[in-house]
Design a protein around this motif. Structure first.
Motif, short mmCIF file in Angstrom:
data_model
loop_
_atom_site.label_atom_id
_atom_site.label_comp_id
_atom_site.label_asym_id
_atom_site.label_seq_id
_atom_site.Cartn_x
_atom_site.Cartn_y
_atom_site.Cartn_z
N GLU A 155 -3.93 2.59 -19.64
CA GLU A 155 -3.30 2.05 -18.37
C GLU A 155 -3.54 0.94 -18.24
OE1 GLU A 155 -0.58 3.01 -16.55
OE2 GLU A 155 -1.44 1.40 -15.70
N ASP A 194 5.22 4.27 -22.74
CA ASP A 194 5.72 4.56 -21.25
C ASP A 194 6.03 2.99 -20.73
OD1 ASP A 194 6.60 5.37 -18.99
OD2 ASP A 194 4.43 5.97 -18.21
N ALA A 253 9.74 12.36 -2.70
CA ALA A 253 10.53 13.63 -2.77
C ALA A 253 10.78 14.12 -3.94
CB ALA A 253 11.59 13.53 -1.62
N GLY A 281 4.15 5.64 -10.94
CA GLY A 281 4.74 5.84 -9.92
C GLY A 281 4.37 7.11 -9.01
N ASN A 302 5.87 10.13 -17.05
CA ASN A 302 6.34 10.36 -18.40
C ASN A 302 5.24 10.10 -19.34
OD1 ASN A 302 8.76 11.38 -17.94
ND2 ASN A 302 9.41 9.06 -17.15
N TRP A 338 16.81 7.24 -7.96
CA TRP A 338 15.95 7.30 -6.89
C TRP A 338 16.35 6.18 -5.94
CZ3 TRP A 338 15.09 12.08 -5.75
CH2 TRP A 338 14.53 12.21 -4.35
N ASN A 370 3.89 -2.96 -10.74
CA ASN A 370 4.44 -1.94 -12.05
C ASN A 370 5.29 -2.59 -12.99
OD1 ASN A 370 5.16 -0.12 -13.79
ND2 ASN A 370 4.94 1.66 -12.47
#
Ligand SMILES: Cc1cc2nc3c(=O)[nH]c(=O)nc-3n(C[C@H](O)[C@H](O)[C@H](O)COP(=O)(O)OP(=O)(O)OC[C@H]3O[C@@H](n4cnc5c(N)ncnc54)[C@H](O)[C@@H]3O)c2cc1C
Length: 490
Positions: A31, A255, A58, A39, A12, A490, A405
């Motif tokens: 970052e 983010d 996936a 992710g 994102n 997810w 994270n």
């Protein structure tokens, strides 16, 4: 020239950065980790040469979105590859069920009345999924352009998963739906706990559940390539704790998780916004184990050997009990385990007959115990001999997930509980979900609509809200939704 700083480089953050950069904004991405991608990172975690996806694996919701139509990542190094079976669900005694791209093939394999019922539910939803998907990223208060399709989607999505699953009689079809519904990390008795499962199951028939060739890092890799072409500056190892560290850019995109946004904004955030964000609830956690497996997993249920994703947890009743327990803060003896065997779709992922295997169990938020044994026992149950094939493992507990994270608070990999309120309003109750109540400052993580998944749509929407506020027009970019349903899981 308008300038922007994006804090965090998950899909994102990168999607927001790219949307801004393509509109002519000067962009800097900061970052805190030593690698970009959040992710969507992939790494050698077990044996040399074996690439494991650290998070997303996936991608049914990334294929055809306003973001993917605006930025063709497949022209910049991303290649989607599909397994023959999209997801499978083994049961005891070598039985089980599987979902193919084709609704008909899936219904035929289920057979009889349950097959017909699968077809009757997912056939029309699949035919109309493009319209449904377009609606669910629109502002909530709008005249739907696909009212009938949305009505059909809403009627089933609003149901508790336990109730919807009972439209099927046999345990194969019930379990097939239970496995996909569990992606919501919600107790099956909860209202709207069907929504994520219905969305992901329909997306399997419409788009499949592809993996990125070579690893999910190809998704962020393509965005990084495009960002560099636009002259964006990307820096790692920079942990932002306050807006004051950013200078005075015109636009700031965070983010980050909602509580972190409050901390970073400090006194500059209006009290009512901070209060709303502090109320944001996180869901249960994930405990993840990467395996290096000689010869792949010996599932007794044959279609599971052809599946990219395998839902391991047994019957509807067992999975419902496990999800209820983790939601209530208790570790079940037999947790729901999500397994990805990327090398089934992408043979380049296996090395000399050794396959990377990804498995995570749903566990209580912040779970401090060790779920490795429970995960291995669940796999061994449906694939006897699995343990003997393990050559190496890499373990990341729910607590370590957050260390890896910071957005995954307590191991919550979907960045926010998918409870009914947060599915409609996230990260707080407002018509402007990306706004932090400070001029030019926005939140763009998966805590915003449309929720979790490596699709970049939260970042794309947030960036469009910022561009609109700055009066910057962009070719081919739709107006930003004010709010939207969160159906990512997810
Ligand atoms: C184990 C696991 C499995 C998953 N499986 C799938 C899947 O198969 N398919 C799918 O679509 N999705 C999956 N997901 C979900 C998907 O990965 C996330 O929803 C998605 O990555 C969210 O993107 P994001 O950009 O919002 O945040 P993230 O990807 O979480 O990235 C946030 C980034 O911001 C950085 N950051 C945070 N705070 C700061 C700060 N203060 N200063 C600087 N940097 C900061 C973080 O280090 C991180 O790099 C999975 C997630 C996990 C963890």
């Amino acid at each position: 020239m308008t300038n922007a700083v994006v804090v965090g480089s998950g899909p994102n953050g990168l999607a927001a950065a790219l949307t801004l950069a393509a509109a002519g904004v000067e962009v800097r991405v900061l970052e805190m980790a030593d690698r970009l991608g959040g992710g969507t990172r992939s790494s050698e975690l077990t044996l040399p040469g074996l690439i494991h996806d650290e998070c997303s694996a996936a991608h049914p919701l990334a294929l055809d979105t306003p973001f993917s139509r605006r930025f063709d990542l497949t022209a910049h190094g991303l290649k989607w590859i599909w397994p023959e079976v999209q997801y499978a669900h083994p049961l005891d005694g070598g039985r089980g069920a599987a979902a193919w791209r084709s609704v008909e093939a899936t219904a035929d394999a289920l057979g009889g009345r349950d097959g017909r019922r699968w077809q009757r539910l997912f056939g029309p939803l699949t035919d109309h999924f493009d319209g449904i998907a377009a609606e669910i990223v629109q502002p909530m208060l709008h005249v739907p352009r696909h009212p009938l399709a949305m009505g059909a989607f809403g009627a089933v999505s609003g149901l508790p998963a336990a109730l919807l699953a009972r439209r099927w009689r046999g345990d194969e079809a019930q379990a097939l739906f239970a496995g996909v519904a569990a992606h919501a990390f919600r107790p099956f008795g909860s209202p709207m706990s069907s929504a994520v499962g219905v969305t992901l199951a329909t997306a399997a028939h419409r788009f499949g559940w592809p993996v990125a060739e070579g690893g999910s890092s190809a998704i962020s890799g393509a965005m990084i390539t495009l960002l560099e072409q636009h002259g964006a500056r990307l820096e790692t190892g920079v942990h932002i704790t306050s807006l004051d560290e950013l200078g005075a850019p015109d636009i700031v995109m965070l983010d980050v998780a909602p509580a972190a946004a409050v901390d970073i904004a400090g006194d500059r955030m209006p009290h009512r916004v901070a209060r709303g964000l502090r109320r944001f609830r996180h869901g249960p956690g994930a405990f993840k184990v990467e395996f290096a497996v000689e010869g792949g997993v010996p599932w007794t249920h044959e279609p599971s050997r052809l599946a990219g994703t395998v839902h391991v947890g047994g019957s509807l009743a067992e999975i419902a009990a496990a999800e209820k327990a983790t939601g209530a803060g208790r570790m079940p003896e037999r947790p729901f385990v999500l397994v990805c065997q990327q090398s089934v779709a992408d043979p380049t992922r296996a090395k000399d007959g050794v396959h990377p295997l990804y498995a995570y169990a749903h566990v209580p938020a912040g779970y401090t115990g060790d779920a490795t044994g429970a995960i291995e026992a669940q796999l061994e149950r449906f694939a006897p001999g699995f343990r003997d094939r393990i050559l190496a493992r890499h373990v990341r507990s729910a607590v370590a997930m957050e260390e890896h994270n910071v957005n995954y608070v307590g191991g919550d990999i979907v960045t926010g509980a998918n409870d009914p309120l947060q599915m409609v309003f996230r990260p707080r109750v407002t018509a402007h979900p990306y706004s932090l109540g400070i001029d030019g400052v926005y939140i763009c993580s998966a805590a915003t609509p449309p929720g979790a998944g490596a699709h970049g749509m939260c970042g794309f929407n947030a960036a469009n809200a910022a561009l609109k506020a700055h009066g910057i027009e962009t070719a081919g970019t739709p107006a930003a939704p004010a709010a939207g349903l969160a159906v990512g899981g997810w």
